[in-house]
Write an enzyme that holds these catalytic residues in place. Structure first.
Site, mmCIF file in Angstrom:
data_model
loop_
_atom_site.group_PDB
_atom_site.id
_atom_site.type_symbol
_atom_site.label_atom_id
_atom_site.label_comp_id
_atom_site.label_asym_id
_atom_site.label_seq_id
_atom_site.Cartn_x
_atom_site.Cartn_y
_atom_site.Cartn_z
ATOM 1 C CE1 TYR A 97 -2.236 -4.810 5.340
ATOM 2 C CE2 TYR A 97 -1.903 -4.241 3.072
ATOM 3 C CZ TYR A 97 -1.920 -3.861 4.308
ATOM 4 O OH TYR A 97 -1.854 -2.550 4.372
ATOM 5 C CB THR A 149 -0.716 0.289 1.241
ATOM 6 O OG1 THR A 149 -1.628 -1.314 1.350
ATOM 7 C CG2 THR A 149 -1.812 1.085 1.215
ATOM 8 C CE LYS A 208 0.781 -3.986 6.876
ATOM 9 N NZ LYS A 208 0.995 -3.102 5.701
ATOM 10 N NE ARG A 264 -4.552 1.704 2.791
ATOM 11 C CZ ARG A 264 -4.343 2.824 1.952
ATOM 12 N NH1 ARG A 264 -4.788 2.764 0.859
ATOM 13 N NH2 ARG A 264 -3.794 3.951 2.446
ATOM 14 C CB ILE A 283 4.520 -4.613 7.644
ATOM 15 C CG1 ILE A 283 5.117 -6.106 7.587
ATOM 16 C CG2 ILE A 283 4.672 -4.319 6.425
ATOM 17 C CD1 ILE A 283 4.288 -7.030 6.780
ATOM 18 C CE1 TYR A 320 -16.103 -1.276 -6.882
ATOM 19 C CE2 TYR A 320 -15.978 -3.011 -8.252
ATOM 20 C CZ TYR A 320 -16.497 -1.802 -8.014
ATOM 21 O OH TYR A 320 -17.674 -1.275 -8.613
#
Length: 296
Positions: free
Chosen positions: A138, A49, A166, A143, A208, A112
């Site tokens: 992740y 990201t 993560k 997001r 991270i 999405y």
């Protein structure tokens, strides 16, 4: 089950420096990687990201990974972000990154189009079966719109190539449940710089980190102090950096961290649209928190 742990400590979610015209600035990228290696960062996580992977072209995505592998030259692990909302493309990119010599993969949940928990399991197992690299799942629902449930991670953790998560849900309760269900079959990295110590206290093995772009030694030290049993010193350092951490997320990542690097005289350049520069108010708060820590 013996798994291939990628790294412990603070890995940098590295920015992708850009020229004024928006092209990738590979010279600056090389300089930033050197600063990170010399500064004691524990791993380089490229094309995540923070690296603006979503607006890199296919060719740029591959070249940035290849460039990073060559620049790091086996000194510390390189983890490549190869996640996608298209399983076939994720698979293709992951296999290419493996050929380039990365040490691990970071795979964000499909975004999405989203999917069910069953779909998540199929997505990750499809990639895990096709590569011979350790993978970090992740989870960042803010997001992607998809939260990976602890029960789903327990199922995924049975695969030898799925070694870590993560965790960027922001929920310490969720982290606790993951640790309870998965135990030593799944390493946990914090995806949030403001929650490193709480996550380590539940058995996490590192972070991270966006903060590491500016302060690789300090992010590493938060983890190392904790590992060395110096919990109060670790927590004190986390709290000392809290204002800066909060200001690094006062706008959409990586807008503030690129602004901060530019303020420090490092040519991080602009973000690609639709990300744009910060407003004056948040920028000045960011500047003040950096000045307070002697970064300017």
């Amino acid at each position: 089950m013996t798994k291939n742990r990628i790294f412990t400590g603070a890995g940098v979610a590295i920015v992708t420096p850009m020229n004024a015209d928006g092209s990738v600035n590979y010279e600056a990228m090389g300089q930033l990687i050197e600063q990170q290696v010399q500064g004691g960062t524990d791993a380089i996580i490229v094309c995540g990201t923070t690296g603006e992977s979503s607006t890199l072209t296919d060719e740029e995505h591959r070249r940035v990974i290849q460039f990073t592998v060559a620049q790091v030259n086996h000194r510390i692990p390189v983890v490549a972000g190869t996640g996608s909302n298209d399983t076939a493309y994720c698979l293709e990119l992951s296999q290419e990154a493996e050929k380039m010599g990365v040490d691990g993969l970071l795979l964000v949940t499909p975004y999405y189009n989203k999917c069910s928990q069953k779909g998540l399991i199929r997505h990750y197992l499809t990639v895990a079966d096709a590569v011979n690299l350790p993978m970090i799942v992740y989870s960042v629902a803010s997001r992607t719109g998809v939260n990976i449930l602890p029960e789903t991670l327990k199922e995924l953790s049975k695969h030898p190539n799925i070694v870590a998560v993560k965790e960027a849900s922001g929920s310490i309760s969720q982290v606790a449940k993951i640790r309870h269900l998965c135990g030593d079959d799944l390493d946990v990295y914090s995806g949030n710089d403001d929650q490193i110590v709480p996550l380590l206290s539940l058995g996490g093995i590192g972070v991270i980190s966006v903060l590491s772009n500016l302060m690789p030694k300090e992010a590493h030290d938060i983890c190392q102090l904790y590992f060395d049993g110096k919990v109060q010193e670790s927590a004190a350092l986390q709290l000392k950096l809290l204002d800066l951490i909060n200001n690094l997320f006062s706008d959409v990542n990586p807008i503030p961290v690129k602004e901060a690097l530019n303020m420090m005289g490092f040519p991080a350049g602009p973000c690609r649209m639709p990300l744009c520069e910060m407003d004056d108010g948040p920028r000045e708060k960011l500047r003040a928190s950096m000045a307070a820590l002697g970064l300017l």
